[in-house]
Design a protein around this motif. Structure first.
Motif, PDB file in Angstrom:
ATOM      1  N   LYS A 106     -25.114 -23.025 -31.566  1.00  0.00           N
ATOM      2  CA  LYS A 106     -24.300 -24.072 -30.947  1.00  0.00           C
ATOM      3  C   LYS A 106     -22.944 -23.511 -30.564  1.00  0.00           C
ATOM      4  CE  LYS A 106     -22.244 -27.670 -33.293  1.00  0.00           C
ATOM      5  NZ  LYS A 106     -20.904 -27.898 -32.725  1.00  0.00           N
ATOM      6  N   PRO A 144     -23.807 -23.544 -35.768  1.00  0.00           N
ATOM      7  CA  PRO A 144     -22.642 -23.585 -34.878  1.00  0.00           C
ATOM      8  C   PRO A 144     -21.828 -22.306 -34.939  1.00  0.00           C
ATOM      9  CG  PRO A 144     -22.308 -25.061 -36.763  1.00  0.00           C
ATOM     10  CD  PRO A 144     -23.652 -24.408 -36.952  1.00  0.00           C
ATOM     11  N   PRO A 150     -26.107 -33.136 -37.639  1.00  0.00           N
ATOM     12  CA  PRO A 150     -25.142 -32.385 -38.435  1.00  0.00           C
ATOM     13  C   PRO A 150     -24.928 -33.155 -39.750  1.00  0.00           C
ATOM     14  CG  PRO A 150     -24.151 -33.300 -36.418  1.00  0.00           C
ATOM     15  CD  PRO A 150     -25.470 -33.977 -36.630  1.00  0.00           C
ATOM     16  N   ARG A 184     -20.888 -24.269 -41.923  1.00  0.00           N
ATOM     17  CA  ARG A 184     -20.163 -23.547 -42.972  1.00  0.00           C
ATOM     18  C   ARG A 184     -20.995 -23.096 -44.166  1.00  0.00           C
ATOM     19  NH1 ARG A 184     -15.399 -27.902 -42.500  1.00  0.00           N
ATOM     20  NH2 ARG A 184     -17.231 -29.043 -41.751  1.00  0.00           N
ATOM     21  N   PRO A 185     -21.997 -23.882 -44.609  1.00  0.00           N
ATOM     22  CA  PRO A 185     -22.797 -23.356 -45.738  1.00  0.00           C
ATOM     23  C   PRO A 185     -23.484 -22.022 -45.396  1.00  0.00           C
ATOM     24  CG  PRO A 185     -23.172 -25.704 -45.456  1.00  0.00           C
ATOM     25  CD  PRO A 185     -22.368 -25.257 -44.268  1.00  0.00           C
TER      26      PRO A 185
END
Ligand SMILES: O=c1ccn([C@@H]2O[C@H](COP(=O)(O)O)[C@@H](O)[C@H]2O)c(=O)[nH]1
Length: 246
Positions: free
Chosen positions: A40, A17, A190, A223-224
């Protein structure tokens, strides 16, 4: 038996994303991780940058998941999906609880929008239950009396009966949903976290290799990767984890 993935095929199953505030931030991120093929675009970036970001991604030959999660009355859902399909994106999201009439209208309009603009038809997929919701919130905040797994299943079947191509679901529900919905139905998951990484607001997470083993078609991992010190290395490590443990 599930087929063993190569590093490249693992990479193609990961959607990253672009949850950043500006077009410049988005382009910088895309160019930082050239091995990501599927990006995304969600609410934050689309509201700030508009459809121009989709053009930037297409110029770089990237696949696009337009994740605007439409949830409205049938006429409005149809209009939004018709317009979104005209951008030539690969995936578009709606919310399953919008109901069957709205989902059917959205699916038909997406096909019309693609045909009218000469774009390939996008896959319309429905969010069953946001991965930030846990069983307690489902019962006590949303006042849903079904068990979480049963609710997710009902939403998945609603999407499938309405003619949609797939769903967004937690990897924790993927195995059961794959069994019921069959091999052709897209399960976009997700709520995926490599072992040891912070869950943040994700409530129903699994590791990348567990999610693939559970039957996910695609993993959405943000985020990772995007907040790692070295995003390209973080992406590569996740591909390796899937390849080695999958
Ligand atoms: O149920 C849902 C539906 C969509 N998302 C989106 O996926 C990413 C997850 O990002 P992370 O940083 O890996 O948590 C984000 O863009 C969400 O809008 C979701 O998490 N859950």
């Amino acid at each position: 038996m599930a087929q063993k993935l190569t590093t490249q095929s693992a990479a193609e199953r990961i959607i990253v994303p672009l949850d950043v505030p500006t077009m410049e931030d988005a382009i910088a991120l895309v160019d930082t991780i050239p091995n990501v093929t599927f990006w995304k675009v969600g609410l934050e970036l689309f509201v700030s940058a508009g459809p121009a970001i989709l053009e930037q991604l297409k110029q770089r030959q990237k696949r696009i998941f337009l994740d605007l999660k439409f949830h409205d009355i049938p006429n409005t859902m149809a209009g939004a999906c018709r317009a979104a399909a005209g951008y030539g994106v690969d995936l578009i999201t709606v919310h399953a609880p919008a109901g069957k009439v709205a989902l059917q209208a959205a699916q038909a309009a997406a096909m019309e929008g693609a045909a009218a603009t000469g774009c390939a038809s996008p896959n319309l997929i429905a969010v069953t239950l946001l991965t930030s919701i846990n069983p307690r919130a489902l019962a006590f905040e949303l006042k849903v009396s079904l068990e979480l797994q049963d609710y997710a299943l009902q939403m998945a079947l609603l999407a499938q009966d309405s003619g949609l191509r797939g769903i967004v679901c937690s990897p924790q529900e993927a195995e059961a949903l794959r069994r019921v919905c069959g091999d052709e139905f897209l399960l976009v998951c997700p709520g995926v976290r490599p072992a040891g990484s912070a869950k943040g607001d994700q409530q129903r997470a699994m590791t990348p290799s567990q999610a693939i083993a559970a039957g996910a078609s695609y993993l959405v991992i943000g985020r990772p990767i995007t907040q790692a010190e070295n995003p390209a290395t973080a992406f590569q490590q996740i591909c390796d984890e899937i390849t080695i443990n999958g």
